[in-house]
Design a protein around this motif. Structure first.
Motif, short mmCIF file in Angstrom:
data_model
loop_
_atom_site.label_atom_id
_atom_site.label_comp_id
_atom_site.label_asym_id
_atom_site.label_seq_id
_atom_site.Cartn_x
_atom_site.Cartn_y
_atom_site.Cartn_z
N LEU A 223 0.87 -1.17 0.00
CA LEU A 223 0.00 0.00 0.00
C LEU A 223 0.91 1.22 0.00
O LEU A 223 1.67 1.43 0.94
CB LEU A 223 -0.91 0.00 1.23
CG LEU A 223 -1.77 1.25 1.44
CD1 LEU A 223 -2.67 1.53 0.25
CD2 LEU A 223 -2.58 1.12 2.72
N THR B 251 0.41 4.79 -2.51
CA THR B 251 -0.41 5.99 -2.67
C THR B 251 -1.88 5.74 -2.34
O THR B 251 -2.63 6.67 -2.07
CB THR B 251 -0.35 6.50 -4.13
OG1 THR B 251 -0.91 5.51 -4.98
CG2 THR B 251 1.07 6.84 -4.54
N GLY B 252 -2.29 4.47 -2.40
CA GLY B 252 -3.69 4.11 -2.19
C GLY B 252 -4.50 4.08 -3.47
O GLY B 252 -5.65 3.65 -3.47
N GLY C 274 -7.47 1.39 -3.67
CA GLY C 274 -8.73 2.13 -3.59
C GLY C 274 -9.58 1.94 -4.84
O GLY C 274 -10.79 1.72 -4.76
N SER D 90 2.85 -1.70 4.13
CA SER D 90 2.16 -0.42 4.08
C SER D 90 3.19 0.67 4.31
O SER D 90 3.83 0.71 5.37
CB SER D 90 1.07 -0.35 5.16
OG SER D 90 0.46 0.92 5.16
N ARG E 26 -1.32 9.45 1.84
CA ARG E 26 -1.97 8.74 0.75
C ARG E 26 -2.67 9.73 -0.18
O ARG E 26 -3.21 10.73 0.28
CB ARG E 26 -3.03 7.77 1.28
CG ARG E 26 -2.52 6.83 2.33
CD ARG E 26 -2.08 5.51 1.75
NE ARG E 26 -1.75 4.62 2.86
CZ ARG E 26 -0.52 4.18 3.11
NH1 ARG E 26 0.48 4.52 2.34
NH2 ARG E 26 -0.30 3.39 4.13
N ARG F 136 -5.13 8.63 -1.78
CA ARG F 136 -6.49 8.13 -1.59
C ARG F 136 -6.49 7.26 -0.33
O ARG F 136 -5.67 6.35 -0.22
CB ARG F 136 -6.88 7.31 -2.81
CG ARG F 136 -8.27 6.80 -2.78
CD ARG F 136 -8.60 6.19 -4.10
NE ARG F 136 -9.98 5.76 -4.08
CZ ARG F 136 -10.60 5.23 -5.09
NH1 ARG F 136 -9.96 5.08 -6.23
NH2 ARG F 136 -11.84 4.85 -5.00
N GLU F 137 -7.38 7.54 0.61
CA GLU F 137 -7.46 6.74 1.82
C GLU F 137 -8.07 5.38 1.50
O GLU F 137 -9.02 5.29 0.73
CB GLU F 137 -8.26 7.45 2.90
CG GLU F 137 -7.51 8.59 3.56
CD GLU F 137 -6.14 8.19 4.09
OE1 GLU F 137 -6.03 7.17 4.81
OE2 GLU F 137 -5.16 8.89 3.78
N VAL F 138 -7.50 4.35 2.07
CA VAL F 138 -7.90 2.98 1.79
C VAL F 138 -8.00 2.21 3.11
O VAL F 138 -7.11 2.30 3.95
CB VAL F 138 -6.85 2.28 0.88
CG1 VAL F 138 -7.22 0.84 0.63
CG2 VAL F 138 -6.70 3.02 -0.42
N VAL G 222 -7.63 -1.09 5.05
CA VAL G 222 -6.91 -2.35 4.92
C VAL G 222 -7.11 -3.14 6.21
O VAL G 222 -6.90 -2.61 7.30
CB VAL G 222 -5.40 -2.12 4.63
CG1 VAL G 222 -4.67 -3.45 4.54
CG2 VAL G 222 -5.22 -1.33 3.35
#
Length: 188
Positions: free
Chosen positions: A108, A110-111, A115, A137, A142, A144-146, A148
């Motif tokens: 993980l 940039t996301g 995402g 990770s 990020r 984009r928030e993801v 996990v």
């Protein structure tokens, strides 16, 4: 260790995670997944090519009925950082409707990749559940928030190779995860 692997290891500036640490953490992650999906069939969507070794080792220890699908997705395109463009198939080549799905990726960053895949699977496939596992990770902001569910290791924001992860197709076969020596990168 074979002479050929030792030669490839000489390209690594430093080893971040050795074989023993990786193996131990993968076994722990598999145990959590087994517990979380006990009594159910698990459908795995593995993002290739970087997650190849992680997926193989993880699924050997997930002693549940598993249906495995692979998908080629990338946002690196040969460099050491994400291009911001996620390339993948226009339509997902498998049916996940009504299934418990585990999305697996190597890292993980940039996301963007995870995402995008989470969004597509939820919108297009309507699974019963969707969880995500990554081996690494990166500790970085990020794009984009993801969400996990299973993380192997938190690492600094460095470019890593080995255990499936590569630089321009090389170093995937390292049994460890390391930081590539900058002297081994081609000059732009």
């Amino acid at each position: 260790m074979s002479a050929s692997v030792a030669g490839v290891l000489s390209s690594v500036e430093r080893i971040l995670l050795d074989e023993v640490a990786i193996r131990q953490r993968v076994v722990e992650m598999a145990g959590r997944i087994r517990n979380d999906f006990a009594g159910r069939e698990l459908t795995v969507v593995a993002l290739m090519d970087g997650a190849l070794f992680f997926v193989a080792d993880l699924l050997r220890d997930v002693t549940l009925p598993v249906k495995l699908h692979t998908l080629s997705v990338s946002s690196y395109h040969g460099g050491t950082s994400s291009t911001g463009r996620v390339e993948m198939a226009r339509t997902l080549p498998f049916d996940l409707r009504g299934r418990d799905v585990l999305l697996i990726d190597d890292i993980l960053d940039t996301g963007l990749t995870l995402g995008t895949m989470q969004e597509r699977i939820l919108a297009e496939c309507q699974p019963v559940s969707l969880r995500t596992a990554v081996l690494l990770s990166k500790q970085r902001p990020r794009e984009r928030e993801v969400a996990v569910d299973y993380i192997g290791f938190e690492i600094a924001d460095e470019f890593v190779v080995g255990y499936g992860m590569d630089y321009q197709g090389h170093y995937r076969n390292l049994p460890c995860i390391g930081i590539l020596n900058p002297a081994n990168l081609p000059v732009s």
